[in-house]
Motif scaffolding. Structure first.
Motif, PDB file in Angstrom:
ATOM      1  N   GLU A  76       0.832  -1.195   0.000  1.00 17.88           N
ATOM      2  CA  GLU A  76       0.000   0.000   0.000  1.00 17.88           C
ATOM      3  C   GLU A  76       0.871   1.251   0.000  1.00 17.88           C
ATOM      4  O   GLU A  76       1.973   1.258   0.536  1.00 17.88           O
ATOM      5  CB  GLU A  76      -0.907   0.010   1.239  1.00 17.88           C
ATOM      6  N   THR A  77       0.374   2.289  -0.608  1.00 15.62           N
ATOM      7  CA  THR A  77       1.069   3.574  -0.598  1.00 15.62           C
ATOM      8  C   THR A  77       0.809   4.275   0.737  1.00 15.62           C
ATOM      9  O   THR A  77      -0.229   4.026   1.370  1.00 15.62           O
ATOM     10  CB  THR A  77       0.577   4.457  -1.749  1.00 15.62           C
ATOM     11  N   PRO A  78       1.748   5.137   1.169  1.00 15.37           N
ATOM     12  CA  PRO A  78       3.037   5.467   0.547  1.00 15.37           C
ATOM     13  C   PRO A  78       4.127   4.470   0.934  1.00 15.37           C
ATOM     14  O   PRO A  78       4.158   3.979   2.064  1.00 15.37           O
ATOM     15  CB  PRO A  78       3.340   6.849   1.126  1.00 15.37           C
ATOM     16  N   VAL A 107      15.187   3.286  -7.675  1.00 12.24           N
ATOM     17  CA  VAL A 107      14.388   3.499  -6.466  1.00 12.24           C
ATOM     18  C   VAL A 107      13.353   4.556  -6.807  1.00 12.24           C
ATOM     19  O   VAL A 107      13.683   5.615  -7.338  1.00 12.24           O
ATOM     20  CB  VAL A 107      15.255   3.930  -5.271  1.00 12.24           C
ATOM     21  N   SER A 108      12.104   4.255  -6.506  1.00 12.40           N
ATOM     22  CA  SER A 108      11.001   5.131  -6.880  1.00 12.40           C
ATOM     23  C   SER A 108      10.286   5.695  -5.661  1.00 12.40           C
ATOM     24  O   SER A 108       9.962   4.965  -4.719  1.00 12.40           O
ATOM     25  CB  SER A 108       9.986   4.364  -7.743  1.00 12.40           C
ATOM     26  N   LEU A 109      10.035   7.000  -5.713  1.00 11.47           N
ATOM     27  CA  LEU A 109       9.221   7.687  -4.710  1.00 11.47           C
ATOM     28  C   LEU A 109       7.891   8.136  -5.314  1.00 11.47           C
ATOM     29  O   LEU A 109       7.187   8.952  -4.734  1.00 11.47           O
ATOM     30  CB  LEU A 109       9.972   8.902  -4.153  1.00 11.47           C
ATOM     31  N   VAL A 110       7.567   7.590  -6.493  1.00  5.70           N
ATOM     32  CA  VAL A 110       6.322   7.951  -7.165  1.00  5.70           C
ATOM     33  C   VAL A 110       5.117   7.562  -6.303  1.00  5.70           C
ATOM     34  O   VAL A 110       4.078   8.213  -6.337  1.00  5.70           O
ATOM     35  CB  VAL A 110       6.245   7.280  -8.554  1.00  5.70           C
ATOM     36  N   ASP A 111       5.267   6.485  -5.530  1.00  4.40           N
ATOM     37  CA  ASP A 111       4.195   6.057  -4.624  1.00  4.40           C
ATOM     38  C   ASP A 111       4.364   6.636  -3.227  1.00  4.40           C
ATOM     39  O   ASP A 111       3.728   6.172  -2.279  1.00  4.40           O
ATOM     40  CB  ASP A 111       4.167   4.533  -4.533  1.00  4.40           C
ATOM     41  N   GLY A 112       5.241   7.636  -3.067  1.00  5.57           N
ATOM     42  CA  GLY A 112       5.484   8.212  -1.765  1.00  5.57           C
ATOM     43  C   GLY A 112       6.704   7.609  -1.097  1.00  5.57           C
ATOM     44  O   GLY A 112       7.480   6.870  -1.709  1.00  5.57           O
ATOM     45  N   PHE A 113       6.876   7.931   0.194  1.00  3.00           N
ATOM     46  CA  PHE A 113       8.086   7.553   0.934  1.00  3.00           C
ATOM     47  C   PHE A 113       7.715   7.042   2.323  1.00  3.00           C
ATOM     48  O   PHE A 113       6.865   7.617   3.001  1.00  3.00           O
ATOM     49  CB  PHE A 113       8.996   8.777   1.073  1.00  3.00           C
ATOM     50  N   ALA A 128      18.048   9.950   2.185  1.00  4.41           N
ATOM     51  CA  ALA A 128      17.530  10.984   3.093  1.00  4.41           C
ATOM     52  C   ALA A 128      16.214  10.507   3.709  1.00  4.41           C
ATOM     53  O   ALA A 128      15.485   9.729   3.095  1.00  4.41           O
ATOM     54  CB  ALA A 128      17.305  12.287   2.334  1.00  4.41           C
ATOM     55  N   ASP A 129      15.936  10.941   4.911  1.00  3.46           N
ATOM     56  CA  ASP A 129      14.683  10.567   5.563  1.00  3.46           C
ATOM     57  C   ASP A 129      13.652  11.660   5.326  1.00  3.46           C
ATOM     58  O   ASP A 129      13.623  12.680   6.035  1.00  3.46           O
ATOM     59  CB  ASP A 129      14.903  10.343   7.055  1.00  3.46           C
ATOM     60  N   LEU A 130      12.805  11.473   4.330  1.00  6.64           N
ATOM     61  CA  LEU A 130      11.832  12.489   3.942  1.00  6.64           C
ATOM     62  C   LEU A 130      10.720  12.655   4.968  1.00  6.64           C
ATOM     63  O   LEU A 130       9.937  13.604   4.877  1.00  6.64           O
ATOM     64  CB  LEU A 130      11.237  12.147   2.576  1.00  6.64           C
ATOM     65  N   ARG A 131      10.650  11.756   5.931  1.00  6.06           N
ATOM     66  CA  ARG A 131       9.659  11.940   6.994  1.00  6.06           C
ATOM     67  C   ARG A 131       9.954  13.199   7.804  1.00  6.06           C
ATOM     68  O   ARG A 131       9.040  13.807   8.378  1.00  6.06           O
ATOM     69  CB  ARG A 131       9.639  10.711   7.903  1.00  6.06           C
ATOM     70  N   ASN A 132      11.226  13.578   7.828  1.00  8.20           N
ATOM     71  CA  ASN A 132      11.618  14.754   8.608  1.00  8.20           C
ATOM     72  C   ASN A 132      11.303  16.064   7.906  1.00  8.20           C
ATOM     73  O   ASN A 132      11.240  17.124   8.554  1.00  8.20           O
ATOM     74  CB  ASN A 132      13.113  14.695   8.920  1.00  8.20           C
ATOM     75  N   THR A 133      11.132  16.017   6.584  1.00 15.05           N
ATOM     76  CA  THR A 133      10.908  17.242   5.808  1.00 15.05           C
ATOM     77  C   THR A 133       9.617  17.186   5.000  1.00 15.05           C
ATOM     78  O   THR A 133       9.403  18.020   4.128  1.00 15.05           O
ATOM     79  CB  THR A 133      12.091  17.486   4.857  1.00 15.05           C
ATOM     80  N   CYS A 134       8.779  16.228   5.264  1.00 13.41           N
ATOM     81  CA  CYS A 134       7.558  16.033   4.476  1.00 13.41           C
ATOM     82  C   CYS A 134       6.605  17.219   4.649  1.00 13.41           C
ATOM     83  O   CYS A 134       6.299  17.633   5.778  1.00 13.41           O
ATOM     84  CB  CYS A 134       6.867  14.746   4.929  1.00 13.41           C
ATOM     85  N   PRO A 135       6.118  17.799   3.538  1.00 15.13           N
ATOM     86  CA  PRO A 135       5.106  18.863   3.642  1.00 15.13           C
ATOM     87  C   PRO A 135       3.898  18.371   4.441  1.00 15.13           C
ATOM     88  O   PRO A 135       3.479  17.220   4.301  1.00 15.13           O
ATOM     89  CB  PRO A 135       4.741  19.141   2.177  1.00 15.13           C
ATOM     90  N   SER A 136       3.360  19.218   5.265  1.00 22.63           N
ATOM     91  CA  SER A 136       2.291  18.808   6.182  1.00 22.63           C
ATOM     92  C   SER A 136       1.090  18.216   5.455  1.00 22.63           C
ATOM     93  O   SER A 136       0.440  17.298   5.959  1.00 22.63           O
ATOM     94  CB  SER A 136       1.850  20.002   7.035  1.00 22.63           C
ATOM     95  N   SER A 182       5.206   8.416   7.389  1.00 22.80           N
ATOM     96  CA  SER A 182       5.402   8.291   5.941  1.00 22.80           C
ATOM     97  C   SER A 182       4.983   9.587   5.270  1.00 22.80           C
ATOM     98  O   SER A 182       4.368  10.464   5.898  1.00 22.80           O
ATOM     99  CB  SER A 182       4.606   7.112   5.370  1.00 22.80           C
ATOM    100  N   CYS A 183       5.338   9.697   3.993  1.00 19.11           N
ATOM    101  CA  CYS A 183       5.053  10.913   3.225  1.00 19.11           C
ATOM    102  C   CYS A 183       4.372  10.520   1.922  1.00 19.11           C
ATOM    103  O   CYS A 183       4.964   9.810   1.099  1.00 19.11           O
ATOM    104  CB  CYS A 183       6.361  11.661   2.954  1.00 19.11           C
ATOM    105  N   ARG A 184       3.142  10.925   1.734  1.00 23.17           N
ATOM    106  CA  ARG A 184       2.365  10.542   0.546  1.00 23.17           C
ATOM    107  C   ARG A 184       2.845  11.307  -0.687  1.00 23.17           C
ATOM    108  O   ARG A 184       3.491  12.351  -0.580  1.00 23.17           O
ATOM    109  CB  ARG A 184       0.880  10.823   0.774  1.00 23.17           C
ATOM    110  N   SER A 185       2.530  10.786  -1.858  1.00 27.68           N
ATOM    111  CA  SER A 185       2.804  11.507  -3.093  1.00 27.68           C
ATOM    112  C   SER A 185       1.694  12.515  -3.335  1.00 27.68           C
ATOM    113  O   SER A 185       0.573  12.377  -2.818  1.00 27.68           O
ATOM    114  CB  SER A 185       2.879  10.535  -4.270  1.00 27.68           C
ATOM    115  N   ALA A 186       1.996  13.533  -4.152  1.00 28.47           N
ATOM    116  CA  ALA A 186       0.979  14.530  -4.477  1.00 28.47           C
ATOM    117  C   ALA A 186      -0.168  13.898  -5.256  1.00 28.47           C
ATOM    118  O   ALA A 186      -1.334  14.285  -5.095  1.00 28.47           O
ATOM    119  CB  ALA A 186       1.607  15.670  -5.273  1.00 28.47           C
ATOM    120  N   CYS A 187       0.139  12.908  -6.096  1.00 28.77           N
ATOM    121  CA  CYS A 187      -0.905  12.198  -6.840  1.00 28.77           C
ATOM    122  C   CYS A 187      -1.860  11.515  -5.877  1.00 28.77           C
ATOM    123  O   CYS A 187      -3.079  11.574  -6.025  1.00 28.77           O
ATOM    124  CB  CYS A 187      -0.277  11.182  -7.783  1.00 28.77           C
TER     125      CYS A 187
END
Length: 281
Positions: free
Chosen positions: A105-107, A123-129, A151-159, A171-176
């Motif tokens: 499941e995403t992300p 490595v793909s982040l198209v489905d999020g991180f 990098a740990d995108l959980r620390n910088t993920c847009p709210s 986790s950090c979802r994709s914009a899609c």
């Protein structure tokens, strides 16, 4: 879903994908350098210990990958499975199963492979991180660059993309996934590389992880190729760190210019843990 483009190790578990382990053309060493337990998921997973298993912090597992396999590997977090192999995960779950029968499941951060005479991987982040993950080719021929997002995108993920549990970003979802528009999902009139261009969110992902797919058509800087190589798939490890595996009973490491055991005196610790397992097989 994304397009398929593709401290010390405390324990090393050897798993055979068939009756004769050494017949496989590729050796995958999956490493958990995270502080938390990770439950790797693999799909299709018939040749990979059923497609799912537990990997505690500091553990590694060696699995054979058959030529012709095309699939994905990702990490699941916050899982709780019973003795029957059923349970749940906070991120990356493939239904309620320990051994994945479908993609997660995403992300989720994905390592993707197509194994042939020339391997393709990314490595793909198209489905999020959800976890830092890197793919390191070992002793291959060709371009053979290290792919991944360390990098740990959980620390910088847009709210607006953040997934939280008990106030903590897990986790950090994709914009899609969040906005579900053609522009963010590269579909409809945006379903080609000319029209579908990087967005604010994909640029944020790319800035943090320049060698990972940040959106569906992010091919030029994200897909890698290599021939005759083994792979280290590592969670929470810097792309610059050396990765090692065992091939034909020899310790092989990334960056080694010759086959065989590299710097044996420096790697006695690996042999101490691994040799009894090798002798058992």
């Amino acid at each position: 879903m994304a397009r398929l483009h593709l401290p010390l190790l405390l324990t090393l578990i050897m798993v055979s994908s068939g009756p004769k382990m050494m017949e496989s053309a590729r050796v995958f060493t999956i490493n958990n350098y995270c502080k938390e337990t990770v439950w790797p998921g693999i799909f299709p997973g018939e040749n990979f210990n059923g497609g799912g298993f537990e990997l505690k912090s500091g553990q590694s597992i060696v699995i054979n990958a058959p030529v012709g396999w095309s699939g994905r590997i990702w990490g699941r977090t916050g899982c709780n499975f019973g003795k029957d192999g059923n349970g749940s995960c906070q991120t990356g779950a493939c239904g309620s199963f320990l051994k994945c029968r479908a993609s997660g499941e995403t992300p989720a951060s994905l390592a993707e492979f197509t194994l042939s005479t020339l391997d393709f991987y990314d490595v793909s982040l198209v489905d999020g991180f959800n976890l830092p993950i890197t793919v390191t080719p070992i002793n291959g021929k060709g371009n053979c660059s290290v792919a991944g997002c360390d990098a740990d995108l959980r620390n910088t993920c847009p709210s607006e993309l953040a997934v939280k549990s008990k106030g903590k970003v897990i986790s950090c979802r994709s914009a899609c996934d969040v906005f579900n528009t053609d522009e963010y999902c590269c579909r409809g009139v945006y379903g080609n590389p000319v029209v579908c261009q990087p967005t604010y969110y994909s640029k944020k992902f790319k800035e943090a992880c320049p060698t990972a797919y940040s959106y569906a058509y992010d091919d030029p800087t994200s897909i890698s190729t290599c021939s005759g190589t083994d792979y280290g798939i590592s969670f929470c490890l810097s792309r610059k760190k050396e990765v090692c595996t065992y091939h034909d009973n020899k310790l092989i490491c990334s960056g080694s210019k010759s086959k065989g055991i590299k710097s044996l005196p420096e790697r006695w610790w690996a042999l101490v843990f691994v040799l009894p397992l090798l002798l058992a097989f």
